[in-house]
Design an enzyme around this catalytic site. Structure first.
Site, short mmCIF file in Angstrom:
data_model
loop_
_atom_site.label_atom_id
_atom_site.label_comp_id
_atom_site.label_asym_id
_atom_site.label_seq_id
_atom_site.Cartn_x
_atom_site.Cartn_y
_atom_site.Cartn_z
N ARG A 1 -10.72 -19.57 26.51
CA ARG A 1 -11.00 -19.66 27.94
C ARG A 1 -12.49 -19.64 28.27
O ARG A 1 -12.91 -20.08 29.32
CB ARG A 1 -10.29 -18.52 28.67
CG ARG A 1 -8.91 -18.93 29.15
CD ARG A 1 -8.41 -17.99 30.18
NE ARG A 1 -8.50 -16.61 29.68
CZ ARG A 1 -7.72 -15.63 30.08
NH1 ARG A 1 -6.79 -15.86 30.96
NH2 ARG A 1 -7.86 -14.42 29.61
N LYS B 1 0.03 -11.62 11.40
CA LYS B 1 0.66 -10.37 11.74
C LYS B 1 -0.14 -9.68 12.84
O LYS B 1 -1.33 -9.98 12.95
CB LYS B 1 0.81 -9.46 10.53
CG LYS B 1 -0.52 -8.91 9.99
CD LYS B 1 -0.27 -7.97 8.87
CE LYS B 1 -0.11 -6.56 9.34
NZ LYS B 1 -1.38 -5.82 9.46
N HIS C 1 -1.94 -11.81 4.55
CA HIS C 1 -3.10 -12.18 3.73
C HIS C 1 -3.03 -11.61 2.32
O HIS C 1 -3.71 -12.08 1.42
CB HIS C 1 -4.42 -11.84 4.44
CG HIS C 1 -4.83 -10.40 4.36
ND1 HIS C 1 -4.31 -9.44 5.18
CD2 HIS C 1 -5.71 -9.77 3.56
CE1 HIS C 1 -4.86 -8.28 4.88
NE2 HIS C 1 -5.72 -8.44 3.89
N LYS D 1 -4.22 -13.18 -1.90
CA LYS D 1 -5.15 -12.55 -2.84
C LYS D 1 -4.85 -13.05 -4.25
O LYS D 1 -3.71 -13.09 -4.69
CB LYS D 1 -5.00 -11.02 -2.80
CG LYS D 1 -5.56 -10.39 -1.53
CD LYS D 1 -5.40 -8.89 -1.55
CE LYS D 1 -5.71 -8.27 -0.21
NZ LYS D 1 -7.11 -7.95 0.00
N GLU E 1 -6.91 3.08 1.16
CA GLU E 1 -8.11 2.57 1.83
C GLU E 1 -9.05 3.74 2.13
O GLU E 1 -8.59 4.86 2.36
CB GLU E 1 -7.74 1.90 3.14
CG GLU E 1 -6.84 0.69 2.98
CD GLU E 1 -6.64 -0.01 4.32
OE1 GLU E 1 -7.37 -0.96 4.57
OE2 GLU E 1 -5.78 0.42 5.10
N ASP F 1 1.96 -1.36 10.13
CA ASP F 1 0.72 -2.07 9.83
C ASP F 1 0.65 -2.51 8.37
O ASP F 1 0.09 -3.57 8.06
CB ASP F 1 -0.48 -1.17 10.17
CG ASP F 1 -1.81 -1.87 9.98
OD1 ASP F 1 -1.98 -2.96 10.54
OD2 ASP F 1 -2.68 -1.32 9.27
N HIS G 1 2.53 -5.90 3.93
CA HIS G 1 1.79 -6.02 2.66
C HIS G 1 2.51 -5.33 1.49
O HIS G 1 2.68 -5.92 0.42
CB HIS G 1 0.39 -5.44 2.79
CG HIS G 1 -0.43 -6.04 3.90
ND1 HIS G 1 -0.33 -7.36 4.24
CD2 HIS G 1 -1.35 -5.52 4.74
CE1 HIS G 1 -1.18 -7.61 5.24
NE2 HIS G 1 -1.80 -6.51 5.56
N LYS H 1 -5.08 5.51 5.20
CA LYS H 1 -6.48 5.28 5.56
C LYS H 1 -7.28 6.54 5.27
O LYS H 1 -6.72 7.64 5.21
CB LYS H 1 -6.57 4.92 7.04
CG LYS H 1 -5.82 3.64 7.37
CD LYS H 1 -6.55 2.81 8.38
CE LYS H 1 -5.83 1.51 8.69
NZ LYS H 1 -6.14 0.43 7.73
#
Ligand code: BG6
Length: 480
Positions: A51, A146, A176, A180, A214, A233, A238, A327
């Site tokens: 936009r 996703k 994704h 890999k 992570e 998530d 994954h 995480k």
């Protein structure tokens, strides 16, 4: 080892949400790298659509800024920017659509990919508008990211909205992780070697551990993440994909539907997860723990999850699969550990010790494979056994520099252009994954479950260790 680059035919790629974070952070850099590698021909067009009041020139300036930090000289960048254009458009209204259709008419007959880098709530209206303007024909492909839904019902709605205007063969759902290099290597290791496959079942494998750890926190994505949590998530997509690739039957051919049929069978064979086989955690940190990061002092969303599941089929009955992801853990490390059973009998006696074989497939970083084998401890003193690693780093063995290899987005976008759906999720696969996930989430919501706190920089909550200890097992360490 030099990677072979086969240029694709000229194509048009329209990025809806062309000024957004995904376009800036992943899509445009990936396209630029493929351009630099010589895979994208000068006749291709990358059209940002959004936009914001840009024209071709000002969008090129923006893209130039986005790519300023990328490798490559000014000539390469200038060359790439020549294939970049901009179409101002309202994806939820009529403005700009005629102009887009007119632009694309110049490329009639070529592959045209539409990257839906917008909120999933807009997928339906985008798909409808593409069709209404005659843009959903044979060469058209739709790329979606996703989160593909938030639960089974919303995923079904999205699938229905897309299916109303596009064939399944035109829809590319990105996970994704499938792009890999090392995730694809899982299949090469399993199905390219005679060595492992005969042992790849519950008779020889004690259990399998899948860890995606992570060090990052939720970053600037607090609002999204707090509504999702690690289960939606990471696990639903994954980790589920990794589980499928490690557990599926060999497909007859490495072809899209053959592979996806086998993955689907795994997901459908997954047992429901019992409440005492799930551990949820939330990181704590003095300055900025999870709740502060997402701005929700009472949040009950998990930033860590560990669970045990089973695949009820002939190959895997009785072999637990332990999955964990979180995480702000001690190290960034994605690894699959295939833990083999002990040898049935030790001819050396109890004092020699016993060690089971472990096959570790490191997905990132430091990609490679380690097989722990048992040998005699060198030196005098009788027969004592130790385990030693047979260690192979892909980078060392293959010599390919990190920067030579296409990253996940580069590979997947090129696959869209080539029309290869092998590394994309099919609609029924996504729905099956939600069908397994939904009752797990509903269970902890009904119980009012509160995630266990864990220290930032640790290996996660202590209860995750207990989950293993109760079964007489241990997690492998989380090492960078
Ligand atoms: C994304 C998740 O899909 O994957 C993020 O939304 C996560 O929360 C990321 O950090 C991990 O990807 P990678 O490639 O860094 O392992």
């Amino acid at each position: 080892m030099v990677s072979r680059v086969i240029p694709v035919d000229p194509f048009d790629l329209v990025i809806f949400g062309g000024t957004g974070d995904l376009a800036r952070g992943k899509i445009l850099p990936a396209l630029y790298r493929r351009w630099r590698a010589g895979q994208i021909p000068p006749g291709a067009r990358v059209i940002g659509a959004a936009r914001a009041a840009h024209d071709d020139e000002s969008y090129r300036v923006l893209v130039g800024q986005v790519l300023a930090a990328a490798d490559g000289g000014p000539d390469e960048l200038a060359g790439f920017l020549r294939i970049v254009a901009y179409q101002r458009i309202d994806v939820a209204a009529d403005a700009g659509w005629e102009a887009l259709a007119a632009r694309l008419a110049d490329g009639a007959g070529r592959v045209t990919a539409y990257y839906f880098s917008v909120a999933p709530g807009l997928f339906g209206s985008l798909a409808a508008r593409l069709q209404a303007h005659g843009l959903a024909g044979e060469g058209a492909r739709v790329v979606v990211e996703k989160p593909f839904g938030n639960d089974l019902a919303s995923a079904r709605r999205l699938n229905r909205d897309l299916a109303a205007h596009f064939e399944e063969s035109q829809i590319y759902r990105i996970d994704h992780y499938l792009g890999k290099e090392t995730v694809q290597n899982l299949m090469a290791v399993r199905f390219g070697n005679m060595l492992f496959e005969p042992l790849w079942n519950s008779q020889y494998v004690d259990h399998i551990q899948i860890t995606v750890a992570e060090t990052v926190g939720v970053g600037g994505r607090g609002a999204y993440y707090d509504g999702a949590g690690a289960m939606r998530d990471m696990v639903q997509n994954h980790l589920m994909q990794l589980l499928c690739l490690i557990a599926m039957e060999p497909p007859a051919r490495f072809a899209p539907d053959e592979l996806r049929d086998e993955k689907l069978k795994v997901i459908r064979a997954l047992d429901p997860v019992k409440p005492h086989h799930i551990v949820r955690g939330q990181y704590e940190q003095e300055s900025c723990g999870y709740r502060a990061a997402v701005g929700n002092p009472r949040s009950r969303t998990e930033s860590y999850i560990a669970l045990r599941t089973h695949i009820s089929n002939w190959r895997w009955a009785g072999t637990p699969f332990y999955l964990r992801t979180g995480k702000r853990l001690v190290a960034r490390s994605s690894v699959i550990n295939v833990m083999f059973k002990d040898a049935p009998h030790s001819i050396f006696g109890a004092e020699a010790g016993r060690h089971a074989n472990v096959l570790s497939i490191r997905l990132q970083p430091n990609e490679g494979i380690t097989l722990k084998v048992t040998i005699k401890e060198p030196g005098p003193g009788g027969m004592r056994l130790v385990d030693v690693p047979l260690d192979m780093s892909f980078a060392e063995a293959l010599g390919a520099e990190e920067h030579d290899r296409p990253d996940a987005y580069e590979r997947l976008i090129m696959d869209v252009i080539r029309g290869n759906q092998t590394l994309f999720m099919r609609g029924d696969e996504v729905e099956a994954a939600w069908a397994w996930t939904d009752p797990i989430i509903a269970g902890w919501e009904a119980r009012g479950d509160v995630p266990k706190p864990y220290d930032s920089g640790s290996t996660g909550p202590g209860d995750a260790e207990l989950l293993m200890q109760r079964d007489g097992r241990r997690w492998q360490g989380i090492k960078p």
